[in-house]
Design an enzyme around this catalytic site. Sequence first.
Site, PDB file in Angstrom:
ATOM      1  N   ASP A  67    -108.586   2.039  64.718  1.00 55.98           N
ATOM      2  CA  ASP A  67    -107.184   2.078  65.140  1.00 55.98           C
ATOM      3  C   ASP A  67    -106.333   2.980  64.251  1.00 55.98           C
ATOM      4  O   ASP A  67    -106.789   3.470  63.209  1.00 55.98           O
ATOM      5  CB  ASP A  67    -106.603   0.647  65.189  1.00 55.98           C
ATOM      6  CG  ASP A  67    -106.987  -0.195  63.963  1.00 55.98           C
ATOM      7  OD1 ASP A  67    -107.406   0.387  62.939  1.00 55.98           O
ATOM      8  OD2 ASP A  67    -106.869  -1.421  64.025  1.00 55.98           O
ATOM      9  N   HIS A  78    -106.773 -11.421  65.520  1.00 55.24           N
ATOM     10  CA  HIS A  78    -106.972 -10.104  66.143  1.00 55.24           C
ATOM     11  C   HIS A  78    -108.179  -9.383  65.541  1.00 55.24           C
ATOM     12  O   HIS A  78    -108.581  -9.658  64.405  1.00 55.24           O
ATOM     13  CB  HIS A  78    -105.692  -9.240  66.071  1.00 55.24           C
ATOM     14  CG  HIS A  78    -105.361  -8.645  64.739  1.00 55.24           C
ATOM     15  ND1 HIS A  78    -104.095  -8.230  64.397  1.00 55.24           N
ATOM     16  CD2 HIS A  78    -106.117  -8.372  63.644  1.00 55.24           C
ATOM     17  CE1 HIS A  78    -104.091  -7.735  63.189  1.00 55.24           C
ATOM     18  NE2 HIS A  78    -105.297  -7.803  62.695  1.00 55.24           N
ATOM     19  N   ASN A  85    -104.126 -13.920  62.741  1.00 56.00           N
ATOM     20  CA  ASN A  85    -103.867 -14.420  64.102  1.00 56.00           C
ATOM     21  C   ASN A  85    -105.085 -14.243  65.017  1.00 56.00           C
ATOM     22  O   ASN A  85    -104.987 -14.427  66.221  1.00 56.00           O
ATOM     23  CB  ASN A  85    -102.642 -13.725  64.714  1.00 56.00           C
ATOM     24  CG  ASN A  85    -102.834 -12.226  64.899  1.00 56.00           C
ATOM     25  OD1 ASN A  85    -103.880 -11.684  64.550  1.00 56.00           O
ATOM     26  ND2 ASN A  85    -101.834 -11.551  65.435  1.00 56.00           N
ATOM     27  N   GLU A  92    -104.307  -7.661  69.711  1.00 57.15           N
ATOM     28  CA  GLU A  92    -103.537  -8.847  69.361  1.00 57.15           C
ATOM     29  C   GLU A  92    -103.808  -9.975  70.363  1.00 57.15           C
ATOM     30  O   GLU A  92    -104.363  -9.723  71.447  1.00 57.15           O
ATOM     31  CB  GLU A  92    -102.043  -8.498  69.366  1.00 57.15           C
ATOM     32  CG  GLU A  92    -101.646  -7.409  68.350  1.00 57.15           C
ATOM     33  CD  GLU A  92    -101.556  -7.906  66.909  1.00 57.15           C
ATOM     34  OE1 GLU A  92    -102.319  -8.810  66.521  1.00 57.15           O
ATOM     35  OE2 GLU A  92    -100.719  -7.367  66.159  1.00 57.15           O
TER      36      GLU A  92
HETATM   37  P1  PGA Z   1    -106.851  -7.254  56.060  1.00 55.10           P
HETATM   38  O1  PGA Z   1    -106.650  -7.014  57.623  1.00 55.10           O
HETATM   39  O2  PGA Z   1    -108.230  -6.778  55.746  1.00 55.10           O
HETATM   40  O3  PGA Z   1    -105.798  -6.409  55.405  1.00 55.10           O
HETATM   41  O4  PGA Z   1    -106.669  -8.715  55.838  1.00 55.10           O
HETATM   42  C1  PGA Z   1    -107.650  -7.386  58.501  1.00 55.10           C
HETATM   43  C2  PGA Z   1    -107.230  -7.104  59.916  1.00 55.10           C
HETATM   44  O5  PGA Z   1    -106.024  -7.173  60.222  1.00 55.10           O
HETATM   45  O6  PGA Z   1    -108.124  -6.815  60.734  1.00 55.10           O
END
Ligand code: PGA
Length: 251
Positions: free
Chosen positions: A76, A147, A145, A152
Amino acid sequence: MLEEKQIGNIKIIICENKQEVAKTGAEIFAKAIGNNPKIILGLATGGTPVGMYKELIKMNKEAVVDFSQVSSFNLDEYVGLDINHSQSYRYFMNDNLFNHVNIDKNNTYVPDGKPSNIQESCLSYEGKIKAAGGIGLQLLGIGSNGHIAFNEPGSSKETRTREVDLTETTIKDNARFFENEAEVPKKAVTMGIGTILEAKRIVLLATGENKVDALKRSIKGLQIAEVPASFLQAHSDCLFIIDKEASSGLL
Ligand code: PGA
């Protein structure tokens, strides 16, 4: 290699701490590259994979792993950030991995966050993955959350690379990388869940208690769009490498 457990369709390795998660992940990636030097990797950004990338850099310097023929596709990118912005995911990948290993940057792809036509650009990204022969090994993190990439809650299993709105939770979670919350972009381009599920093999890394709920719901809950990572249960070769803190109440 540490003991592998299985819950439903998901394989799980529980590590002592995040350093062990990083090492275990790096060993798996190095071995996959060793077995297939022309492998197509799917790569992730965020705080979690940084330790694994450090391990891979070390292994590359020690000539244990050779990236010279590897290609990669990132999950992404924020919409609106220039590739030279310090929080763009292209910048992150150069800074945390590509600048320090012998990968050919021409073979590294990150979705374009500032295309003239976003829909065309997303279609073309999907086309490039297909033309390369598909992703052999996909790295993932998980949001608090649930995702995966920027898919999302509410994202269906069939989603493809597209522009999405970021949720308040994600904006808050990612504000730590920016000067303040207002600077976090509100939109992103992300591979879809359908795109991710086509990878031959998937490895998800997660550490810390912030991920406990998301992991429980993803591994043991119903496969529902409200928890995008729960769709990983539908994949035949998906391994979660998590630390003790993140595994609380899971087994
Ligand atoms: P993080 O993010 O590694 O910064 O916790 C993970 C994600 O949002 O996929």
